[in-house]
Design a protein around this motif. Structure first.
Motif, PDB file in Angstrom:
ATOM      1  N   GLN A  28      21.422  10.564  72.395  1.00 15.21           N
ATOM      2  CA  GLN A  28      21.521  10.503  70.939  1.00 15.21           C
ATOM      3  C   GLN A  28      21.313  11.891  70.351  1.00 15.21           C
ATOM      4  O   GLN A  28      20.347  12.574  70.683  1.00 15.21           O
ATOM      5  N   VAL A  29      22.221  12.312  69.486  1.00 15.68           N
ATOM      6  CA  VAL A  29      22.152  13.627  68.860  1.00 15.68           C
ATOM      7  C   VAL A  29      21.600  13.494  67.450  1.00 15.68           C
ATOM      8  O   VAL A  29      21.965  12.568  66.718  1.00 15.68           O
ATOM      9  N   GLN A  30      20.730  14.387  67.079  1.00 19.60           N
ATOM     10  CA  GLN A  30      20.199  14.420  65.718  1.00 19.60           C
ATOM     11  C   GLN A  30      20.444  15.787  65.106  1.00 19.60           C
ATOM     12  O   GLN A  30      20.326  16.812  65.779  1.00 19.60           O
ATOM     13  N   LEU A  31      20.767  15.779  63.819  1.00 18.43           N
ATOM     14  CA  LEU A  31      20.908  17.010  63.051  1.00 18.43           C
ATOM     15  C   LEU A  31      19.818  17.015  61.993  1.00 18.43           C
ATOM     16  O   LEU A  31      19.739  16.081  61.193  1.00 18.43           O
ATOM     17  N   VAL A  32      19.002  18.045  61.992  1.00 15.62           N
ATOM     18  CA  VAL A  32      17.891  18.123  61.049  1.00 15.62           C
ATOM     19  C   VAL A  32      18.089  19.354  60.175  1.00 15.62           C
ATOM     20  O   VAL A  32      18.132  20.485  60.674  1.00 15.62           O
ATOM     21  N   GLU A  33      18.203  19.108  58.873  1.00 11.08           N
ATOM     22  CA  GLU A  33      18.438  20.185  57.910  1.00 11.08           C
ATOM     23  C   GLU A  33      17.133  20.593  57.244  1.00 11.08           C
ATOM     24  O   GLU A  33      16.210  19.790  57.105  1.00 11.08           O
ATOM     25  N   SER A  34      17.106  21.822  56.795  1.00 12.85           N
ATOM     26  CA  SER A  34      15.959  22.314  56.037  1.00 12.85           C
ATOM     27  C   SER A  34      16.428  23.467  55.151  1.00 12.85           C
ATOM     28  O   SER A  34      17.512  24.010  55.352  1.00 12.85           O
ATOM     29  N   GLY A  35      15.584  23.806  54.178  1.00 11.33           N
ATOM     30  CA  GLY A  35      15.857  24.982  53.362  1.00 11.33           C
ATOM     31  C   GLY A  35      16.314  24.724  51.942  1.00 11.33           C
ATOM     32  O   GLY A  35      16.471  25.662  51.167  1.00 11.33           O
ATOM     33  N   GLY A  36      16.525  23.472  51.581  1.00  8.51           N
ATOM     34  CA  GLY A  36      16.935  23.183  50.210  1.00  8.51           C
ATOM     35  C   GLY A  36      15.780  23.386  49.240  1.00  8.51           C
ATOM     36  O   GLY A  36      14.645  23.653  49.639  1.00  8.51           O
ATOM     37  N   GLY A  37      16.074  23.272  47.952  1.00 10.82           N
ATOM     38  CA  GLY A  37      15.034  23.410  46.954  1.00 10.82           C
ATOM     39  C   GLY A  37      15.595  23.716  45.581  1.00 10.82           C
ATOM     40  O   GLY A  37      16.789  23.551  45.334  1.00 10.82           O
ATOM     41  N   LEU A  38      14.708  24.151  44.709  1.00 10.06           N
ATOM     42  CA  LEU A  38      15.048  24.475  43.325  1.00 10.06           C
ATOM     43  C   LEU A  38      15.053  25.991  43.168  1.00 10.06           C
ATOM     44  O   LEU A  38      14.095  26.664  43.577  1.00 10.06           O
ATOM     45  N   VAL A  39      16.114  26.513  42.589  1.00 13.38           N
ATOM     46  CA  VAL A  39      16.220  27.958  42.396  1.00 13.38           C
ATOM     47  C   VAL A  39      16.909  28.224  41.068  1.00 13.38           C
ATOM     48  O   VAL A  39      17.709  27.401  40.598  1.00 13.38           O
ATOM     49  N   GLN A  40      16.618  29.353  40.479  1.00 18.84           N
ATOM     50  CA  GLN A  40      17.285  29.730  39.232  1.00 18.84           C
ATOM     51  C   GLN A  40      18.671  30.290  39.532  1.00 18.84           C
ATOM     52  O   GLN A  40      18.925  30.821  40.628  1.00 18.84           O
ATOM     53  N   ALA A  41      19.527  30.204  38.556  1.00 24.37           N
ATOM     54  CA  ALA A  41      20.869  30.772  38.689  1.00 24.37           C
ATOM     55  C   ALA A  41      20.768  32.254  39.051  1.00 24.37           C
ATOM     56  O   ALA A  41      19.926  32.977  38.513  1.00 24.37           O
ATOM     57  N   GLY A  42      21.604  32.652  40.001  1.00 32.66           N
ATOM     58  CA  GLY A  42      21.569  34.021  40.493  1.00 32.66           C
ATOM     59  C   GLY A  42      20.700  34.204  41.714  1.00 32.66           C
ATOM     60  O   GLY A  42      20.749  35.258  42.359  1.00 32.66           O
ATOM     61  N   GLY A  43      19.919  33.194  42.026  1.00 31.83           N
ATOM     62  CA  GLY A  43      19.022  33.269  43.170  1.00 31.83           C
ATOM     63  C   GLY A  43      19.706  32.939  44.485  1.00 31.83           C
ATOM     64  O   GLY A  43      20.928  32.722  44.544  1.00 31.83           O
ATOM     65  N   SER A  44      18.900  32.882  45.541  1.00 33.04           N
ATOM     66  CA  SER A  44      19.413  32.645  46.895  1.00 33.04           C
ATOM     67  C   SER A  44      18.606  31.575  47.599  1.00 33.04           C
ATOM     68  O   SER A  44      17.421  31.384  47.319  1.00 33.04           O
TER      69      SER A  44
END
Length: 115
Positions: A1-17
């Motif tokens: 069984q393969v799993q994909l685990v994402e991370s790194g999302g969030g809230l940022v202001q326009a122009g941010g990264s």
């Protein structure tokens, strides 16, 4: 069984990264193309960027020049570096991996860009 685990999302202001990561784990497998998709409220899921196991990349027009997709084969991980973010980039971002003969999806990570 393969799993994909994402991370790194969030809230940022326009122009941010933000930098998203997606790690594949499970039984022995061979990763082919990996990609990021996104789905905004009330809209269909759309391709953001993809990268083959040879390193060839493809980007959706709205993100060209702002987003960069990359992968680390040793870690079975794909990244999405998102710069100059805009409010219209707000969406749930999903990782997708081609592991023949199937395609797998991550659970999604929310990216919210405030104006």
């Amino acid at each position: 069984q393969v799993q994909l685990v994402e991370s790194g999302g969030g809230l940022v202001q326009a122009g941010g990264s933000l930098r998203l990561s997606c790690a594949a784990s499970g039984s022995r497998f061979s990763l082919n193309t990996m990609a990021w998709y996104r789905q905004a409220p009330g809209k269909q899921r759309e391709l953001v960027a993809s990268i083959t196991n040879g390193g060839a990349t493809n980007y959706a027009y709205p993100v060209k020049g702002r987003f960069t997709i990359s992968r680390d084969g040793a870690k079975n991980t794909v990244y999405l570096q998102m710069n100059s973010l805009k409010p219209e980039d707000t969406a749930v971002y999903y990782c997708n991996a081609e592991i023949p003969p199937y395609y797998y999806w991550g659970q999604g990570t929310q990216v919210t860009v405030s104006s």
